[in-house]
Motif scaffolding. Structure first.
Motif, PDB file in Angstrom:
ATOM      1  N   UNK A  32       0.821  -1.201   0.000  1.00 45.30           N
ATOM      2  CA  UNK A  32       0.000   0.000   0.000  1.00 45.30           C
ATOM      3  C   UNK A  32       0.852   1.246   0.000  1.00 45.30           C
ATOM      4  N   UNK A  33       0.235   2.344   0.378  1.00 45.66           N
ATOM      5  CA  UNK A  33       0.929   3.631   0.365  1.00 45.66           C
ATOM      6  C   UNK A  33       0.818   4.310  -0.986  1.00 45.66           C
ATOM      7  N   UNK A  34       0.776   5.616  -0.964  1.00 48.00           N
ATOM      8  CA  UNK A  34       0.680   6.397  -2.201  1.00 48.00           C
ATOM      9  C   UNK A  34       1.897   7.297  -2.317  1.00 48.00           C
ATOM     10  N   UNK A  35       1.982   8.286  -1.454  1.00 45.64           N
ATOM     11  CA  UNK A  35       3.144   9.169  -1.482  1.00 45.64           C
ATOM     12  C   UNK A  35       4.341   8.583  -0.764  1.00 45.64           C
ATOM     13  N   UNK A  50       9.417   8.717   1.759  1.00 43.22           N
ATOM     14  CA  UNK A  50       8.734   9.450   0.688  1.00 43.22           C
ATOM     15  C   UNK A  50       9.211   9.009  -0.690  1.00 43.22           C
ATOM     16  N   UNK A  51       8.247   8.838  -1.606  1.00 41.88           N
ATOM     17  CA  UNK A  51       8.597   8.443  -2.969  1.00 41.88           C
ATOM     18  C   UNK A  51       7.991   9.355  -4.022  1.00 41.88           C
ATOM     19  N   UNK A  52       7.314  10.425  -3.631  1.00 41.37           N
ATOM     20  CA  UNK A  52       6.834  11.422  -4.596  1.00 41.37           C
ATOM     21  C   UNK A  52       7.405  12.780  -4.212  1.00 41.37           C
ATOM     22  N   UNK A  53       7.315  13.716  -5.126  1.00 43.37           N
ATOM     23  CA  UNK A  53       7.868  15.043  -4.874  1.00 43.37           C
ATOM     24  C   UNK A  53       7.171  15.748  -3.727  1.00 43.37           C
ATOM     25  N   UNK A  54       5.865  15.514  -3.565  1.00 43.70           N
ATOM     26  CA  UNK A  54       5.131  16.199  -2.512  1.00 43.70           C
ATOM     27  C   UNK A  54       5.243  15.511  -1.157  1.00 43.70           C
TER      28      UNK A  54
END
Length: 301
Positions: A32-35, A50-54
């Motif tokens: 799971x997880x998104x950002x 963290x795996x996204x810029x935001x």
């Protein structure tokens, strides 16, 4: 959205280098997880990478506010306990938080609607207190629905359009009187992947990265996003502060969030990056529950 993956060896190395007292704990990845990607760390902690810029800004938001807000909330929530600093190995901040046991509701939906509605009503009553002036503000959360019309239309296009009933729900929501009270604290992202379930009812609320201030109707959309059919009224009555205008706005937010879940689920069905196959059924169920609520005689229209 720029994403990259982080593997187990990197996480173990970072924990050992920056939090050596925790390095002996068992580390295992969590789906799971998104950002953020997440790992269990022992039995009581989790590492969020963290795996996204935001994502770094979302983690900073949690680290700033959750130690203050978490203790007053009646359901378990993750509270940051350590910060990982950017380094040559990994250029972004990361966190270690408390672990909230349970299964995500996009995989194990709530089945005991009454107890879940009661728990969620109490949670929202205690969360929705007036926020301080320095509380974060989000451009697409907690704002008047008229401000997110373009987002609504693009979401509708992404799911192939909406039927007349859901359009009517949205139009009523936009036309409803706007929130006149002070901005209150909002989770602002209460969808099934951000709550956990045990024994058929809510066992915790997670992912407070989008915590912000605004209209409480944003969070009341959870009546249709999280609860089984027929439990929405119990939540709205238990919340006690939901007037007709707030309920209309909440239904509008539920339509918007339901479409977003459905669109992301369809991407997952097609194997596209960022898709979540479990989110599509959750989005369809949300829209079905909104329709049923809107049709039901005696409810505010």
């Amino acid at each position: 959205m720029n994403r990259f993956d982080i593997d187990d060896d990197l996480v173990r190395t970072l924990v050992r280098e920056q939090h050596a007292d925790l390095a002996g704990l068992d580390l295992r990845p969590v789906d799971g997880g998104w950002d953020n990607q997440m790992w269990r760390l022992g039995d009581e902690l989790a590492v969020r990478m963290p795996r996204t810029e935001q994502a770094p800004s979302l983690l900073r938001n949690e680290h700033r506010w959750m130690p203050e807000l978490g203790p007053r909330l009646p359901l378990p929530v993750p509270v940051p306990v350590r910060v990982g600093e950017p380094s040559a190995r990994f250029p972004r901040p990361w966190t270690i938080t408390t672990w909230v046991p349970g299964e995500p509701a996009d995989r194990t939906p709530v089945t005991r609607g009454g107890p879940a509605a009661d728990s969620l009503a109490e949670f929202l009553r205690l969360l929705h207190r007036e926020a301080p002036a320095e509380a974060p503000v989000k451009p697409h959360r907690g704002v008047p629905l008229a401000a997110v019309t373009s987002h609504f239309e693009s979401s509708a296009d992404a799911v192939g359009g909406l039927d007349g009933e859901l359009r009517a729900v949205w139009d009523e929501a936009v036309a409803a009187p706007e929130w006149q009270g002070p901005p209150v604290w909002l989770h602002s992202d209460l969808h099934p992947a951000n709550v956990v379930v045990a024994d058929g009812t809510l066992a915790g609320v997670v992912d407070f990265g989008d915590l912000c201030a605004g209209d409480p109707a944003t969070d009341l959309a959870a009546a249709w996003l999280l609860l089984p059919a027929g439990a929405d009224l119990r939540l709205l009555h238990g919340y006690a502060h939901a007037d007709e205008a707030m309920i209309r706005r909440a239904r509008g937010w539920a339509v918007l969030r339901g479409m977003n879940l459905l669109a992301i689920g369809r991407a997952g069905d097609r194997g596209l990056p960022g898709g979540k196959v479990t989110w599509g059924p959750a989005g369809r169920a949300t829209l079905d529950r909104v329709r049923a609520s809107w049709r039901k005689a005696g409810l505010p229209r």
